[in-house]
Design an enzyme around this catalytic site. Structure first.
Site, PDB file in Angstrom:
ATOM      1  N   ARG A  31       0.805  -1.212   0.000  1.00  4.09           N
ATOM      2  CA  ARG A  31       0.000   0.000   0.000  1.00  4.09           C
ATOM      3  C   ARG A  31       0.844   1.271   0.000  1.00  4.09           C
ATOM      4  NH1 ARG A  31      -4.687   0.664   4.420  1.00  4.09           N
ATOM      5  NH2 ARG A  31      -5.773  -0.673   2.905  1.00  4.09           N
ATOM      6  N   GLU A  52      -3.904  -8.218  -4.502  1.00  3.66           N
ATOM      7  CA  GLU A  52      -5.327  -8.529  -4.649  1.00  3.66           C
ATOM      8  C   GLU A  52      -5.545 -10.008  -4.980  1.00  3.66           C
ATOM      9  OE1 GLU A  52      -7.916  -6.871  -3.889  1.00  3.66           O
ATOM     10  OE2 GLU A  52      -6.861  -5.026  -3.379  1.00  3.66           O
ATOM     11  N   LEU A  95      -0.340 -21.477   0.380  1.00  2.00           N
ATOM     12  CA  LEU A  95      -1.297 -20.373   0.388  1.00  2.00           C
ATOM     13  C   LEU A  95      -2.687 -20.830  -0.053  1.00  2.00           C
ATOM     14  CD1 LEU A  95      -1.314 -17.385   1.087  1.00  2.00           C
ATOM     15  CD2 LEU A  95      -0.784 -16.861  -1.298  1.00  2.00           C
ATOM     16  N   TYR A  97      -5.809 -22.560  -2.741  1.00  2.00           N
ATOM     17  CA  TYR A  97      -6.531 -22.106  -3.939  1.00  2.00           C
ATOM     18  C   TYR A  97      -5.552 -21.930  -5.104  1.00  2.00           C
ATOM     19  CZ  TYR A  97     -10.224 -21.227  -0.540  1.00  2.00           C
ATOM     20  OH  TYR A  97     -11.152 -21.363   0.447  1.00  2.00           O
ATOM     21  N   TYR A 135     -14.420  -7.893  -9.244  1.00  2.00           N
ATOM     22  CA  TYR A 135     -13.895  -7.246  -8.032  1.00  2.00           C
ATOM     23  C   TYR A 135     -12.433  -6.833  -8.214  1.00  2.00           C
ATOM     24  CZ  TYR A 135     -11.467  -6.645  -3.703  1.00  2.00           C
ATOM     25  OH  TYR A 135     -10.634  -6.132  -2.737  1.00  2.00           O
ATOM     26  N   ASP A 153     -15.802  -6.041  -1.486  1.00  2.00           N
ATOM     27  CA  ASP A 153     -15.383  -7.349  -0.976  1.00  2.00           C
ATOM     28  C   ASP A 153     -16.247  -7.696   0.231  1.00  2.00           C
ATOM     29  OD1 ASP A 153     -14.453  -5.706   1.047  1.00  2.00           O
ATOM     30  OD2 ASP A 153     -12.386  -6.439   0.987  1.00  2.00           O
ATOM     31  N   CYS A 215     -16.099   3.851  15.373  1.00  2.00           N
ATOM     32  CA  CYS A 215     -16.393   3.896  13.935  1.00  2.00           C
ATOM     33  C   CYS A 215     -16.712   5.325  13.479  1.00  2.00           C
ATOM     34  CB  CYS A 215     -17.573   2.984  13.621  1.00  2.00           C
ATOM     35  SG  CYS A 215     -18.063   2.999  11.882  1.00  2.00           S
TER      36      CYS A 215
END
Length: 364
Positions: A31, A52, A95, A97, A135, A153, A215
């Site tokens: 980021r 992502e 990891l 998948y 997405y 998401d 919040c």
């Protein structure tokens, strides 16, 4: 249940959320912070894309070490494209998948060959790349290129359900929750807004015990006012997963080396290194196993206590383990023979790591 109109003016929601994000944004290896972004630092689309893909079905804590490993080994998308699929799969091992890793490599090759190593900057072109769905295309276009996009998401779905006090159950309500999120997309800071909304869901508006007092949207949240926030989003009852059974073979040769094989090019755990197994690979498998069909000896096997259980996306796997110690050096025609110390670096998927741990604990 509410309609798609925001409960308060959109400008106020933006102001409160982005002000909170500027102070509390998570520090993540992929980021660009909101402060750095204001100073003109531009996100690297390769790092955004890689993160992502890794974060699909995976939490940040688990994905971060893999992200660091990949970016050190392959600093650019062209570096990744030049790697072999086997090396990429090995680096991805654990990891889960694994179709993500195959699509990751295919996408890198496509970008290197068809896009001169540069990521397209819009959702339409991104959607044409391997492994990139709606997405991910939205996330890359807004985070990497600061284009307005509705990035939804699981975190965002939860925030929207609570903000609007929507009791429509997941997953059938996904389109409805995306519609609730769409009018709120920020036009001036879309990348920061998308990440702020995801951070809000990940750190404050959490699945259990949301920290409503902290919040930035607490005064606007219809779910909090109704006392239903902690129960949202509602979820449809899951159907139990079918169970498959099979056998894994733990073989040591006369030198103490362990037999590993590379799995077929198609199917579950395609092209991954693993232990020989039988009886579970397809939905029609009946769990039966004959080591001779794998080129292994018929007799001399010892059944180990316990079983390995592993949950895949569509089924639960239960593996019995049979062990065999050969008296001679292992036949290279059967596969790869490695010393025990090299198991950790062999690129085994999680289920195979579980088999190895159980076998070693049983003295295999």
């Amino acid at each position: 249940m509410s309609d798609t109109k925001p409960p308060v003016p959109i400008k106020k929601l933006h102001q409160d959320l982005l002000g909170w994000y500027d102070r509390h944004a998570r520090t993540l290896p992929w980021r660009v912070s909101p402060n750095d972004r204001k100073q003109g630092v531009v996100p690297d689309p390769y790092r955004v894309w890689l993160s992502e893909i890794m974060l699909q079905q995976t939490v940040v804590k688990a994905a971060a070490p893999y992200f660091d490993k990949f970016t050190q080994k392959w600093p650019t998308v062209t570096d990744l494209a030049a790697a072999s699929l086997e090396d990429v799969m090995a680096a991805w091992a654990g990891l889960g998948y694994y179709s993500r890793a195959r699509n990751l490599h295919a996408c890198a090759v496509t970008i290197a060959d068809d896009w001169q190593g540069q990521f397209p900057d819009n959702e339409k072109d991104l959607l044409g790349l391997p492994g990139i769905g709606p997405y991910t295309a939205a996330a890359i276009s807004t985070i990497a290129f600061n284009r307005p996009a509705n990035v939804v998401d699981g975190n965002v779905e939860r925030v929207m359900a609570r903000l609007h006090n929507s009791d429509a159950p997941i997953p059938s309500a996904k389109k409805q929750l995306a519609a609730l999120a769409a009018p709120l997309v920020h036009r001036e800071r879309p990348g920061d807004y998308a990440q702020a909304l995801m951070d809000l869901g990940a750190t404050i508006c959490t699945p259990r015990k949301p920290a409503c007092s902290l919040c930035p949207w607490t005064d606007h949240c219809a779910g909090r006012k109704a006392g239903s926030a902690a129960d949202l989003p509602m979820r449809e009852k899951k159907k139990p997963k079918p169970v498959r059974t099979g056998t894994a073979y733990w073989v040591r040769d006369g030198q103490g080396k362990i037999l590993l094989v590379r799995r077929p090019e198609k199917g579950l755990l395609a092209k991954m290194m693993g232990l020989p197994t039988m009886g579970w690979e397809t939905a029609t498998s009946d769990g039966s196993a004959d080591p001779v069909a794998l080129g292994l000896p018929k007799g001399g096997w010892r059944a180990l206590d316990g079983e390995v259980r592993h949950v895949f996306t569509h089924f639960e796997l239960r593996l019995q383990i049979k062990a065999l110690r050969l008296k001679t050096k292992g036949d290279s025609a059967l596969g790869h023979w490695i010393i025990e110390d090299d198991l950790a670096d062999a690129g085994l998927p999680s289920v195979m790591r579980k088999v190895a741990r159980l076998a070693l604990s049983e003295g295999g």
